[in-house]
Design an enzyme around this catalytic site. Structure first.
Site, PDB file in Angstrom:
ATOM      1  N   ARG A   1     -13.209  -1.640  -1.825  1.00 45.75           N
ATOM      2  CA  ARG A   1     -12.748  -1.358  -0.458  1.00 45.75           C
ATOM      3  C   ARG A   1     -13.815  -0.704   0.428  1.00 45.75           C
ATOM      4  O   ARG A   1     -13.977  -1.079   1.591  1.00 45.75           O
ATOM      5  CB  ARG A   1     -11.460  -0.521  -0.478  1.00 45.75           C
ATOM      6  CG  ARG A   1     -10.301  -1.221  -1.217  1.00 45.75           C
ATOM      7  CD  ARG A   1      -8.971  -0.552  -0.963  1.00 45.75           C
ATOM      8  NE  ARG A   1      -8.493  -0.787   0.372  1.00 45.75           N
ATOM      9  CZ  ARG A   1      -8.499   0.101   1.341  1.00 45.75           C
ATOM     10  NH1 ARG A   1      -8.929   1.327   1.100  1.00 45.75           N
ATOM     11  NH2 ARG A   1      -8.061  -0.215   2.534  1.00 45.75           N
TER      12      ARG A   1
ATOM     13  N   CYS B   1     -26.023  -3.451  -8.701  1.00 46.64           N
ATOM     14  CA  CYS B   1     -27.288  -3.774  -8.030  1.00 46.64           C
ATOM     15  C   CYS B   1     -27.079  -4.290  -6.619  1.00 46.64           C
ATOM     16  O   CYS B   1     -27.348  -5.469  -6.320  1.00 46.64           O
ATOM     17  CB  CYS B   1     -28.062  -4.785  -8.864  1.00 46.64           C
ATOM     18  SG  CYS B   1     -28.425  -4.094 -10.466  1.00 46.64           S
ATOM     19  N   GLU B   2     -26.539  -3.463  -5.773  1.00 41.59           N
ATOM     20  CA  GLU B   2     -26.372  -3.778  -4.354  1.00 41.59           C
ATOM     21  C   GLU B   2     -26.484  -2.462  -3.581  1.00 41.59           C
ATOM     22  O   GLU B   2     -25.913  -1.454  -4.010  1.00 41.59           O
ATOM     23  CB  GLU B   2     -24.977  -4.353  -4.070  1.00 41.59           C
ATOM     24  CG  GLU B   2     -24.686  -5.636  -4.783  1.00 41.59           C
ATOM     25  CD  GLU B   2     -24.185  -6.743  -3.872  1.00 41.59           C
ATOM     26  OE1 GLU B   2     -24.192  -6.583  -2.640  1.00 41.59           O
ATOM     27  OE2 GLU B   2     -23.813  -7.776  -4.436  1.00 41.59           O
TER      28      GLU B   2
ATOM     29  N   ARG C   1       0.798  -1.221   0.000  1.00 41.35           N
ATOM     30  CA  ARG C   1       0.000   0.000   0.000  1.00 41.35           C
ATOM     31  C   ARG C   1       0.841   1.287   0.000  1.00 41.35           C
ATOM     32  O   ARG C   1       0.580   2.216  -0.766  1.00 41.35           O
ATOM     33  CB  ARG C   1      -0.897   0.004   1.243  1.00 41.35           C
ATOM     34  CG  ARG C   1      -1.860   1.168   1.344  1.00 41.35           C
ATOM     35  CD  ARG C   1      -2.526   1.210   2.730  1.00 41.35           C
ATOM     36  NE  ARG C   1      -2.979  -0.085   3.161  1.00 41.35           N
ATOM     37  CZ  ARG C   1      -4.160  -0.619   2.826  1.00 41.35           C
ATOM     38  NH1 ARG C   1      -4.998   0.051   2.097  1.00 41.35           N
ATOM     39  NH2 ARG C   1      -4.490  -1.831   3.254  1.00 41.35           N
TER      40      ARG C   1
END
Ligand code: LLP
Length: 384
Positions: free
Chosen positions: A305, A336-337, A269
């Protein structure tokens, strides 16, 4: 205290706003990576006097230009799958085996056989391979991943040590490990640990190093202590960055106490997160049940994330960067969530269809975790 304006001046994507806006004319959605930032971050880590070797955790972003930039900066590579090894080899093309540490987890036997045949340095993180396939490791130099008994991280899913994590050989198995290593005829040349991801306290690596040095005392051939990755990046503006100077100082103390061991770090990261942004376009806006929504042209299929870890990513309207933020909105994608949300209760200027939206700090674990869910396209990657 730096002002908001000073911080803004340091952000590469503010400097390169017009370049990003013209890229957005040609791409509905794209990940854009700034290679200067990657090189700069590599320089930060490489300049730590107490760290002898930096291995980039390729899982954070396997983009070829990023791998090349890091290799040119003298960084080596931590790979967790044959696919990642192939990627590094394709990019570096010369004999780069000595620059790769292969650290798989619960991998099948033939992956270890393959890696050793290919001349890669291999880490095992369970007694099982030595117990059940000792012939694979006979007469080989290996690394062993230890669970130092406690982990840390920005979310429970990314804490990779401690009793609830699947990784590493636990401290109370060290006697058995010594016996298995001896009967297999292997030589342990490195001891490894990785506590978790997104850790902002430098003391973590000092504690891990101390545990590893004690374990290393049981194996006469150990030369390196690999302290893993996990160096955090603040997700909000105005928060101080990771204190590398303190990390260097603390690791310097470990080196003074255990001068025989080289210290390695495996950041992912830290090297790439701030170098990447995701750009998309405003599609529609809506007000419902007291909530204002701004819809954008890609969703959790591109960046999972926020949905997976509740991660915070700064969101700006790049088209209207200088316009005052007067609305409080939830930024959503087309998936679609209900969890398809990049950010809730964000201050943004009034958005217009077609505006370019930028989601910051997405160079790490963005593109690499994307999917074709809902059969939506994965954004392209562009390096500048
Ligand atoms: N070394 C090992 C053995 C690892 O498992 C990892 C990350 C790293 C190094 C690099 O950690 P970093 O410096 O990037 O924190 N998808 C999550 C992060 C998962 C990290 C898994 N292991 C996220 O988006 O936050």
């Amino acid at each position: 205290m730096p002002s908001e304006r000073d911080i803004e001046k340091e952000l590469w994507w503010v400097h390169k706003r017009s370049e990003l806006l013209s890229l957005a004319d040609q791409h509905l959605n794209a990940y854009v990576y700034d290679l200067n930032t990657v090189a700069q971050k590599a320089g930060d880590i490489q300049s730590l006097g107490a760290v002898d070797r930096t291995l980039y955790a390729v899982k954070a972003n396997f983009n070829a230009d990023i791998i090349r930039t890091l290799a040119d900066a003298g960084v080596d590579f931590d790979c967790v799958s044959p696919g990642e090894v192939r990627m590094v080899r394709d990019v570096l093309s010369d004999d780069c085996e000595s620059r790769i540490l292969f650290t798989p987890n619960f991998a099948p036997r033939d992956e270890y056989e393959w890696a050793l045949r290919e001349g890669l340095r291999v880490t095992i993180d369970n007694l099982y391979p030595l117990k059940h396939w000792p012939e694979v490791f006979g007469d080989q130099e290996i690394f062993v991943r230890i669970d130092p008994d406690y982990g840390a991280g920005h979310h429970e899913h990314v804490i990779t040590a401690g009793v609830n994590s699947k990784f590493g050989v636990s401290i109370d198995e060290i006697d058995e490990l010594v016996t298995l290593v001896n009967s297999a005829g292997s030589r342990v040349v490195g001891i490894h640990a990785h506590s978790g991801s997104g850790i902002l306290e430098p003391q973590n690596w000092q504690s891990v190093a101390t545990v590893l040095a004690e374990v290393a005392g049981r194996f006469p051939d150990v030369r390196s202590l690999d302290l893993g990755g996990g160096i955090g990046v603040p997700d909000r503006r105005g928060v101080p960055g990771f204190d590398l100077a303190t990390l260097d100082e603390l690791l310097g103390k470990v080196k003074a106490e255990y001068p025989d061991y080289a210290l390695w770090l495996e950041p992912g990261r830290y090297l790439v997160s701030q170098a990447g942004v995701l750009i998309a376009h405003v599609t529609q806006t809506k007000e419902k049940g007291g909530h204002c929504y701004v819809g954008v042209s890609t969703g959790l299929n591109s960046l999972i994330r926020p949905a997976l870890y509740d991660a915070y990513h700064e969101i700006v309207n790049l088209t209207q960067l200088d316009v005052k933020a007067t609305e409080t909105v939830t930024v959503v994608g087309p998936i679609c969530e209900t969890g398809d949300r990049f950010g809730t209760e964000r201050a943004l200027p009034p958005s217009n269809e077609g505006d370019v939206v930028l989601i910051a700090n997405t160079g790490a674990y963005g593109y690499v975790m994307s999917s074709r869910y809902n059969l939506r396209d994965i954004p392209e990657e562009i390096t500048i």
